[in-house]
Design a protein around this motif. Structure first.
Motif, PDB file in Angstrom:
ATOM      1  N   GLN A   1       1.017  -1.462  -0.185  1.00 41.32           N
ATOM      2  CA  GLN A   1       0.077   0.160  -0.042  1.00 41.32           C
ATOM      3  C   GLN A   1       1.000   1.019  -0.010  1.00 41.32           C
ATOM      4  N   MET A   2       2.268   1.032   0.753  1.00 43.08           N
ATOM      5  CA  MET A   2       2.675   1.901   0.623  1.00 43.08           C
ATOM      6  C   MET A   2       3.139   2.504  -0.646  1.00 43.08           C
ATOM      7  N   MET A   3       4.243   1.936  -0.894  1.00 44.09           N
ATOM      8  CA  MET A   3       4.236   1.561  -2.865  1.00 44.09           C
ATOM      9  C   MET A   3       3.422   2.113  -3.874  1.00 44.09           C
ATOM     10  N   ALA A   4       1.627   2.245  -2.854  1.00 47.06           N
ATOM     11  CA  ALA A   4       1.062   2.466  -4.331  1.00 47.06           C
ATOM     12  C   ALA A   4      -0.059   3.612  -4.021  1.00 47.06           C
ATOM     13  N   LEU A   5       1.285   4.648  -3.212  1.00 50.40           N
ATOM     14  CA  LEU A   5       0.181   5.313  -2.383  1.00 50.40           C
ATOM     15  C   LEU A   5       0.122   6.764  -3.622  1.00 50.40           C
ATOM     16  N   ASP A   6      -0.366   7.562  -3.629  1.00 45.82           N
ATOM     17  CA  ASP A   6      -1.459   8.430  -4.495  1.00 45.82           C
ATOM     18  C   ASP A   6       0.525   9.705  -4.142  1.00 45.82           C
ATOM     19  N   GLN A   7       0.926   9.712  -4.778  1.00 47.29           N
ATOM     20  CA  GLN A   7       2.100   9.935  -4.464  1.00 47.29           C
ATOM     21  C   GLN A   7       1.888  12.449  -4.552  1.00 47.29           C
ATOM     22  N   GLU A   8       0.914  12.321  -5.016  1.00 44.24           N
ATOM     23  CA  GLU A   8       0.107  13.815  -5.076  1.00 44.24           C
ATOM     24  C   GLU A   8      -0.120  13.620  -3.832  1.00 44.24           C
ATOM     25  N   GLU A   9      -0.947  13.254  -3.367  1.00 45.04           N
ATOM     26  CA  GLU A   9      -1.115  13.223  -1.904  1.00 45.04           C
ATOM     27  C   GLU A   9      -0.077  13.560  -0.821  1.00 45.04           C
TER      28      GLU A   9
ATOM     29  N   HIS B   1       4.655  -6.917  -1.010  1.00 43.52           N
ATOM     30  CA  HIS B   1       3.796  -6.040  -1.763  1.00 43.52           C
ATOM     31  C   HIS B   1       2.440  -7.198  -1.374  1.00 43.52           C
ATOM     32  N   CYS B   2       2.048  -8.191  -1.464  1.00 41.09           N
ATOM     33  CA  CYS B   2       0.766  -8.503  -1.389  1.00 41.09           C
ATOM     34  C   CYS B   2       0.309  -9.469  -0.084  1.00 41.09           C
TER      35      CYS B   2
ATOM     36  N   CYS C   1       0.894  14.508  12.341  1.00 39.10           N
ATOM     37  CA  CYS C   1       1.482  13.468  11.262  1.00 39.10           C
ATOM     38  C   CYS C   1       1.624  12.331  11.167  1.00 39.10           C
ATOM     39  N   HIS C   2       1.176  11.652  12.397  1.00 37.55           N
ATOM     40  CA  HIS C   2       0.213  10.741  12.116  1.00 37.55           C
ATOM     41  C   HIS C   2      -1.450  10.539  11.545  1.00 37.55           C
ATOM     42  N   VAL C   3      -1.424  11.101  10.114  1.00 37.07           N
ATOM     43  CA  VAL C   3      -2.724  10.747   9.857  1.00 37.07           C
ATOM     44  C   VAL C   3      -3.353   9.386   8.409  1.00 37.07           C
ATOM     45  N   ALA C   4      -4.567   9.623   9.048  1.00 30.97           N
ATOM     46  CA  ALA C   4      -5.245   8.584   9.849  1.00 30.97           C
ATOM     47  C   ALA C   4      -5.477   7.865   8.434  1.00 30.97           C
ATOM     48  N   THR C   5      -5.859   8.593   7.189  1.00 32.44           N
ATOM     49  CA  THR C   5      -7.108   8.048   6.107  1.00 32.44           C
ATOM     50  C   THR C   5      -5.120   8.740   4.325  1.00 32.44           C
ATOM     51  N   LEU C   6      -5.181   7.547   4.191  1.00 30.40           N
ATOM     52  CA  LEU C   6      -4.965   7.748   2.590  1.00 30.40           C
ATOM     53  C   LEU C   6      -5.502   7.361   1.803  1.00 30.40           C
ATOM     54  N   HIS C   7      -4.781   6.986   0.017  1.00 33.01           N
ATOM     55  CA  HIS C   7      -5.508   6.620  -0.611  1.00 33.01           C
ATOM     56  C   HIS C   7      -4.302   6.457  -1.733  1.00 33.01           C
ATOM     57  N   THR C   8      -4.452   5.121  -2.110  1.00 27.87           N
ATOM     58  CA  THR C   8      -3.642   4.358  -3.101  1.00 27.87           C
ATOM     59  C   THR C   8      -4.217   4.916  -5.210  1.00 27.87           C
ATOM     60  N   LYS C   9      -2.866   5.237  -6.075  1.00 22.57           N
ATOM     61  CA  LYS C   9      -3.376   5.604  -6.404  1.00 22.57           C
ATOM     62  C   LYS C   9      -4.136   3.918  -7.579  1.00 22.57           C
ATOM     63  N   PRO C  10      -4.707   4.614  -8.548  1.00 29.29           N
ATOM     64  CA  PRO C  10      -5.717   3.877  -9.598  1.00 29.29           C
ATOM     65  C   PRO C  10      -4.908   2.626 -10.052  1.00 29.29           C
ATOM     66  N   ARG C  11      -3.492   2.866 -10.521  1.00 27.76           N
ATOM     67  CA  ARG C  11      -3.118   1.815 -11.046  1.00 27.76           C
ATOM     68  C   ARG C  11      -2.538   0.734 -10.427  1.00 27.76           C
ATOM     69  N   GLY C  12      -2.134   0.825  -9.018  1.00 25.02           N
ATOM     70  CA  GLY C  12      -1.715  -0.213  -8.012  1.00 25.02           C
ATOM     71  C   GLY C  12      -0.305   0.519  -8.191  1.00 25.02           C
TER      72      GLY C  12
ATOM     73  N   GLY D   1      -4.586  -0.672  -6.304  1.00 29.21           N
ATOM     74  CA  GLY D   1      -4.998   0.662  -7.079  1.00 29.21           C
ATOM     75  C   GLY D   1      -6.315   0.921  -5.667  1.00 29.21           C
ATOM     76  N   SER D   2      -6.372   2.330  -5.935  1.00 31.37           N
ATOM     77  CA  SER D   2      -7.803   3.048  -5.901  1.00 31.37           C
ATOM     78  C   SER D   2      -8.238   2.057  -4.122  1.00 31.37           C
ATOM     79  N   GLN D   3      -7.328   1.907  -3.579  1.00 27.39           N
ATOM     80  CA  GLN D   3      -8.227   2.243  -1.649  1.00 27.39           C
ATOM     81  C   GLN D   3      -7.938   2.836  -1.081  1.00 27.39           C
ATOM     82  N   THR D   4      -9.447   2.736  -0.139  1.00 26.35           N
ATOM     83  CA  THR D   4      -8.211   3.867   0.957  1.00 26.35           C
ATOM     84  C   THR D   4      -7.887   2.817   2.140  1.00 26.35           C
ATOM     85  N   ILE D   5      -7.319   3.930   2.313  1.00 20.91           N
ATOM     86  CA  ILE D   5      -6.161   3.363   3.478  1.00 20.91           C
ATOM     87  C   ILE D   5      -6.021   4.094   5.186  1.00 20.91           C
ATOM     88  N   HIS D   6      -5.757   2.884   5.733  1.00 21.05           N
ATOM     89  CA  HIS D   6      -5.122   4.558   7.275  1.00 21.05           C
ATOM     90  C   HIS D   6      -3.924   3.686   7.857  1.00 21.05           C
TER      91      HIS D   6
END
Length: 483
Positions: free
Chosen positions: A220-228, A326-327, A356-367, A380-385
């Motif tokens: 999930q970390m490697m799939a993070l939406d980096q723009e976010e 990753h899996c 700093c310990h932000v609860a909610t982030l998102h992953t980019k669509p393509r994983g 991809g396209s997951q809401t993560i905490h």
């Protein structure tokens, strides 16, 4: 294979999932039935285990050839490297760990030997086995020593000397909360003994020690939406609390990339190839030279008939380990309906920990994409905490007379800057690994001590925590244990 199937809406959902995965499509969060008192941590890659396998279980969308590769990667991750191992070879000549799992037991963090070997908390002379720690050594100007690389290799194959041994002495510092409850912090002082070559003068040495990171949520970390993440850096400025996070950028694989991985966000990937090379001494296509290239160890090994003209670990094998990491699934939040846990979450926010310990982030669509180009679209396209912003923050140079500044520069990260640690799964570390040592070098023996070590940008939150009532502090710790 550690495969523990979990909760779905129906048996039919399993069949739908298997078909979808083969077609390159994954399940959605709506397909997952969440047991009472739990919350999804990583979308469809969430598990509901509370056992020692909570970190070390595959995501339920895994199937087919991906499942087979996961199993191969899992095996190579755990198996000790030898020259005749069917899943890899080439351990040494010097090394810090004999497998990934030797330091990351159950995909977590192996007990650090500096606490477990004897009552003095020393690890050094004598045949104590390996330390389960990484020891970085540099000159005070940041340069490497001629006879040593960036990591001190405290183990060696037969006939070759380890590069040195770590020794730790502890200074115990006592304090009182305003309500009279006592606490104690442990300040480590590190020295190196039994250098294989000339001893290095202490006044010319910077030594920083790292306990293994928990391998929770790496996909999930490697799939993070980096723009976010970059947007968080732009708005992560809270002068009233002294908080201002920033990104680390790293030159890797020939281009400048956003750092996410590691204690200082100083890597842009999961460092599988570097781990095999630097930690285990196994050569590979990215790092084809022996880690002790140029040392007298090479000559000694050659005299014993050892050869260094082939790669020890194939790119295919390394990508299988990358796929395994990753899996892996992420344990769900637990006890979410417990009144004390709910109160603890309120205290967590009252202390501004969530900035700093932000609860909610998102992953980019393509994983995410693995080191040799394989795509993992189900991330991809997951809401993560994760409870992290994955940004660098100044953790202070002085806390009770001793700070977290390790004087080790990593990319843009200064010695006093550390990446916000993701907190998901942290409450299960004792179950998975049998200990509660936290922070980069394990100096915090529990979550309370980890909070009390916060300085710099964490100073305001620490002080709010200190001035809470005992019940409020206990509730906040209970909340952390639910993650």
């Amino acid at each position: 294979m550690k495969n523990h199937k979990r909760y779905f809406t129906s048996i039919a959902a399993l069949a739908i999932l298997a078909t979808a995965c083969e077609d390159g499509e994954g399940m959605t969060e709506a397909d997952v039935e969440v047991p009472e008192g739990y919350e999804l941590s990583a979308g469809t890659a969430t598990n509901f285990l509370t056992s020692s396998f909570a970190y070390d279980t595959d995501a339920d969308w895994l199937s087919g050839e991906y499942q087979k590769r996961f199993t191969r990667g899992d095996r190579l991750y755990d198996d000790a490297l030898t020259s005749s191992n069917g899943y890899g070879g080439g351990l040494g000549p010097v090394y810090a760990g004999y497998s990934c799992g030797s330091c990351h037991h159950n995909a977590g963090r192996t007990k650090p030997a500096v606490w477990t070997q004897n009552s003095k908390g020393e690890y050094g002379s004598g045949d104590y086995g390996f330390s389960a720690m990484l020891v970085y050594v540099t000159r005070r100007n940041g340069a490497f020593f001629q006879d040593y690389g960036r990591v001190l290799h405290d183990q060696a194959i037969y006939g070759v000397k380890p590069e040195g041994k770590l020794k730790v002495e502890w200074q115990y510092m006592k304090g009182l909360f305003p309500d009279g409850e006592e606490y104690e912090l442990c300040l480590p002082k590190y020295t190196i003994t039994e250098w294989y070559a000339d001893s290095i003068k202490p006044d010319d040495l910077f030594c920083t020690v790292r306990q293994p990171l928990r391998h929770v949520g790496l996909g999930q970390m490697m799939a993070l939406d980096q723009e976010e993440i970059e947007a968080l850096a732009r708005k992560s400025n809270y002068p009233e609390y002294g908080i201002s996070g920033r990104c680390n950028y790293i030159n890797e694989r020939g281009r400048l990339r956003l750092g996410l991985s590691g204690n200082k966000a100083h890597h842009a990937d999961l460092t599988v190839e570097l781990g095999f090379s630097s930690d285990m001494g196994a050569t590979n296509s990215r790092y084809p030279e022996e880690i002790c290239e140029g040392q007298s160890q090479m000559q000694q090994g050659s005299m014993m008939g050892l050869t260094y003209d082939q790669l020890d670990v194939s790119t295919e094998d390394m990508e299988n380990v990358d796929l395994y990491l990753h899996c892996l699934s992420v344990p769900a939040r637990r006890n979410t309906t417990d009144p004390v846990v709910k109160k603890g979450e309120q205290m967590f926010n009252k202390a501004k920990c969530q900035l700093c310990h932000v609860a909610t982030l998102h992953t980019k669509p393509r994983g995410a994409t693995l080191l040799n180009g394989t795509n993992i679209p189900w991330l991809g396209s997951q809401t993560i905490h994760p409870y992290s912003d994955f940004l660098l923050h100044d953790m202070g140079s002085e806390t009770m007379g001793a700070g977290l500044n390790d004087n080790y520069v990593s990319g843009l990260a200064r010695g006093n800057e550390w990446r916000t640690t993701p907190l998901w799964g942290i409450g299960l570390q004792e179950k998975v690994n049998g200990h509660t040592y936290f922070l980069h070098d394990g100096r915090a023996r529990n979550l309370t001590e980890a909070i009390l070590w916060h300085g710099g940008e964490g100073e305001a939150s620490k002080n709010i925590f200190i001035n809470m009532s005992k019940d409020e502090r206990s509730a906040l710790i209970k909340f952390l244990e639910s993650l």
